[in-house]
Design a protein around this motif. Sequence first.
Motif, PDB file in Angstrom:
ATOM      1  N   GLU A 167       0.816  -1.214   0.000  1.00  0.00           N
ATOM      2  CA  GLU A 167       0.000   0.000   0.000  1.00  0.00           C
ATOM      3  C   GLU A 167       0.850   1.264   0.000  1.00  0.00           C
ATOM      4  O   GLU A 167       0.409   2.312  -0.461  1.00  0.00           O
ATOM      5  CB  GLU A 167      -0.926  -0.002   1.218  1.00  0.00           C
ATOM      6  CG  GLU A 167      -1.950  -1.135   1.201  1.00  0.00           C
ATOM      7  CD  GLU A 167      -2.823  -1.107   2.436  1.00  0.00           C
ATOM      8  OE1 GLU A 167      -2.563  -0.263   3.319  1.00  0.00           O
ATOM      9  OE2 GLU A 167      -3.760  -1.923   2.510  1.00  0.00           O
ATOM     10  N   GLN A 168       2.069   1.186   0.512  1.00  0.00           N
ATOM     11  CA  GLN A 168       2.906   2.377   0.614  1.00  0.00           C
ATOM     12  C   GLN A 168       3.862   2.550  -0.573  1.00  0.00           C
ATOM     13  O   GLN A 168       4.275   3.667  -0.874  1.00  0.00           O
ATOM     14  CB  GLN A 168       3.740   2.330   1.903  1.00  0.00           C
ATOM     15  CG  GLN A 168       2.939   2.525   3.180  1.00  0.00           C
ATOM     16  CD  GLN A 168       2.188   1.287   3.589  1.00  0.00           C
ATOM     17  OE1 GLN A 168       2.655   0.182   3.345  1.00  0.00           O
ATOM     18  NE2 GLN A 168       1.029   1.459   4.204  1.00  0.00           N
ATOM     19  N   SER A 169       4.224   1.470  -1.268  1.00  0.00           N
ATOM     20  CA  SER A 169       5.248   1.585  -2.299  1.00  0.00           C
ATOM     21  C   SER A 169       5.008   0.569  -3.413  1.00  0.00           C
ATOM     22  O   SER A 169       4.378  -0.476  -3.191  1.00  0.00           O
ATOM     23  CB  SER A 169       6.639   1.382  -1.684  1.00  0.00           C
ATOM     24  OG  SER A 169       6.720   0.111  -1.082  1.00  0.00           O
ATOM     25  N   PRO A 170       5.525   0.873  -4.613  1.00  0.00           N
ATOM     26  CA  PRO A 170       5.382  -0.063  -5.727  1.00  0.00           C
ATOM     27  C   PRO A 170       6.397  -1.200  -5.621  1.00  0.00           C
ATOM     28  O   PRO A 170       7.280  -1.194  -4.769  1.00  0.00           O
ATOM     29  CB  PRO A 170       5.681   0.823  -6.941  1.00  0.00           C
ATOM     30  CG  PRO A 170       6.652   1.834  -6.417  1.00  0.00           C
ATOM     31  CD  PRO A 170       6.217   2.110  -5.002  1.00  0.00           C
ATOM     32  N   ALA A 171       6.264  -2.184  -6.507  1.00  0.00           N
ATOM     33  CA  ALA A 171       7.263  -3.250  -6.593  1.00  0.00           C
ATOM     34  C   ALA A 171       8.566  -2.666  -7.122  1.00  0.00           C
ATOM     35  O   ALA A 171       8.567  -1.873  -8.062  1.00  0.00           O
ATOM     36  CB  ALA A 171       6.765  -4.364  -7.503  1.00  0.00           C
ATOM     37  N   CYS A 172       9.685  -3.055  -6.513  1.00  0.00           N
ATOM     38  CA  CYS A 172      10.972  -2.480  -6.906  1.00  0.00           C
ATOM     39  C   CYS A 172      12.070  -3.538  -6.890  1.00  0.00           C
ATOM     40  O   CYS A 172      12.042  -4.468  -6.084  1.00  0.00           O
ATOM     41  CB  CYS A 172      11.386  -1.353  -5.953  1.00  0.00           C
ATOM     42  SG  CYS A 172      10.486   0.192  -6.168  1.00  0.00           S
ATOM     43  N   ALA A 173      13.020  -3.363  -7.806  1.00  0.00           N
ATOM     44  CA  ALA A 173      14.286  -4.101  -7.760  1.00  0.00           C
ATOM     45  C   ALA A 173      15.365  -3.080  -7.431  1.00  0.00           C
ATOM     46  O   ALA A 173      15.465  -2.037  -8.082  1.00  0.00           O
ATOM     47  CB  ALA A 173      14.568  -4.777  -9.094  1.00  0.00           C
ATOM     48  N   CYS A 195      11.493   0.442 -10.442  1.00  0.00           N
ATOM     49  CA  CYS A 195      10.223   0.127  -9.798  1.00  0.00           C
ATOM     50  C   CYS A 195       9.102   0.075 -10.820  1.00  0.00           C
ATOM     51  O   CYS A 195       9.245   0.530 -11.951  1.00  0.00           O
ATOM     52  CB  CYS A 195       9.898   1.156  -8.721  1.00  0.00           C
ATOM     53  SG  CYS A 195      11.184   1.289  -7.442  1.00  0.00           S
ATOM     54  N   SER A 196       7.967  -0.450 -10.406  1.00  0.00           N
ATOM     55  CA  SER A 196       6.828  -0.559 -11.308  1.00  0.00           C
ATOM     56  C   SER A 196       6.358   0.814 -11.770  1.00  0.00           C
ATOM     57  O   SER A 196       5.848   0.956 -12.878  1.00  0.00           O
ATOM     58  CB  SER A 196       5.682  -1.322 -10.630  1.00  0.00           C
ATOM     59  OG  SER A 196       5.358  -0.740  -9.374  1.00  0.00           O
ATOM     60  N   ASP A 197       6.543   1.855 -10.939  1.00  0.00           N
ATOM     61  CA  ASP A 197       6.197   3.211 -11.366  1.00  0.00           C
ATOM     62  C   ASP A 197       7.039   3.634 -12.559  1.00  0.00           C
ATOM     63  O   ASP A 197       6.576   4.364 -13.445  1.00  0.00           O
ATOM     64  CB  ASP A 197       6.401   4.197 -10.216  1.00  0.00           C
ATOM     65  CG  ASP A 197       5.272   4.106  -9.191  1.00  0.00           C
ATOM     66  OD1 ASP A 197       4.286   3.390  -9.458  1.00  0.00           O
ATOM     67  OD2 ASP A 197       5.392   4.732  -8.133  1.00  0.00           O
ATOM     68  N   ASP A 198       8.296   3.189 -12.596  1.00  0.00           N
ATOM     69  CA  ASP A 198       9.155   3.507 -13.732  1.00  0.00           C
ATOM     70  C   ASP A 198       8.620   2.878 -15.002  1.00  0.00           C
ATOM     71  O   ASP A 198       8.683   3.472 -16.086  1.00  0.00           O
ATOM     72  CB  ASP A 198      10.578   3.006 -13.468  1.00  0.00           C
ATOM     73  CG  ASP A 198      11.187   3.645 -12.229  1.00  0.00           C
ATOM     74  OD1 ASP A 198      10.954   4.851 -12.031  1.00  0.00           O
ATOM     75  OD2 ASP A 198      11.875   2.940 -11.489  1.00  0.00           O
ATOM     76  N   GLN A 199       8.092   1.673 -14.910  1.00  0.00           N
ATOM     77  CA  GLN A 199       7.513   1.027 -16.081  1.00  0.00           C
ATOM     78  C   GLN A 199       6.308   1.814 -16.586  1.00  0.00           C
ATOM     79  O   GLN A 199       6.138   2.014 -17.786  1.00  0.00           O
ATOM     80  CB  GLN A 199       7.093  -0.403 -15.729  1.00  0.00           C
ATOM     81  CG  GLN A 199       8.241  -1.286 -15.248  1.00  0.00           C
ATOM     82  CD  GLN A 199       7.760  -2.661 -14.850  1.00  0.00           C
ATOM     83  OE1 GLN A 199       7.013  -3.298 -15.583  1.00  0.00           O
ATOM     84  NE2 GLN A 199       8.179  -3.114 -13.682  1.00  0.00           N
ATOM     85  N   LEU A 200       5.451   2.253 -15.657  1.00  0.00           N
ATOM     86  CA  LEU A 200       4.276   3.040 -16.046  1.00  0.00           C
ATOM     87  C   LEU A 200       4.692   4.350 -16.709  1.00  0.00           C
ATOM     88  O   LEU A 200       4.099   4.783 -17.704  1.00  0.00           O
ATOM     89  CB  LEU A 200       3.398   3.314 -14.824  1.00  0.00           C
ATOM     90  CG  LEU A 200       2.760   2.076 -14.168  1.00  0.00           C
ATOM     91  CD1 LEU A 200       2.034   2.479 -12.891  1.00  0.00           C
ATOM     92  CD2 LEU A 200       1.810   1.393 -15.135  1.00  0.00           C
TER      93      LEU A 200
END
Length: 260
Positions: A156-162, A235-240
């Motif tokens: 809930e606080q952060s996206p998936a990240c490597a 992170c998944s935000d970067d993909q978006l």
Amino acid sequence: SVMNPRQRRGVLLMIVAAFGAIAVFLTIVSYVNTLNRELGTYRTVLRLTQDVDPYQPITEDMVEPYEVPAKFFDEDLFLSDLASADEALSQPGSEPVSATFLHAGTLLQKSMVIPAPALENGEREIAIMINAETGVAGKVSRQSRVDVYASFQANEQSPACAIRVLTNVEVLDVGDIGSQIDAQTGGTNTVVPVTFRLTPQQALQLTYAESFASKVRLALVSARGAGTPGDMEFCSDDQLAALEQQRNDDEQNPTGPAGN
């Protein structure tokens, strides 16, 4: 006096029953002998009497002897006494410590112990368990240079990240392959303890990754040099954001490269 037919039948049944009892006895003796041949004699292994935290010294009061059939005893795998643990270490003469958290009742394997660190001022030596297939694959060894990556699931606080947790650090030692129960799936993973010499800050970062990341992986750095490591995380935000940028580019150039 001559026996009547009923008496003769009774005697015959008694003889048959006696032969049957002898046959059953011989079958049991044969089965026991077969088991003894298969199992052989017994060997002594060490069993933990209490939980052991990672990197905690393993002492005599923490273990007890436990007998296992020789058929299942592998002297290259199990520890029969703490003296043999010391001999199995890459630094004989140092105190054996646990490579990871060990539950009470665990039969000690050589891969579960590592030598206590001998450090210079300000250094930290730390070992973590790495998946043997995806993280090491037989190519990482002592004095290898590696990057350490950790992947975190979305919440809930952060996206998936490597995230690249550590960059171009030296591997001090790679232990023997062992097994570990996956806390999430209940399955068994093949793991290997990998030891690093780090600064206190790096040790803290690695400990956090091991404790909270869904996966921790090693990336072998080229012997020709580390080069430019690039971004620390993806992170998944970067993909978006990348998809949104591509969409904007397509709207500005609807015909695409082929239209020029």
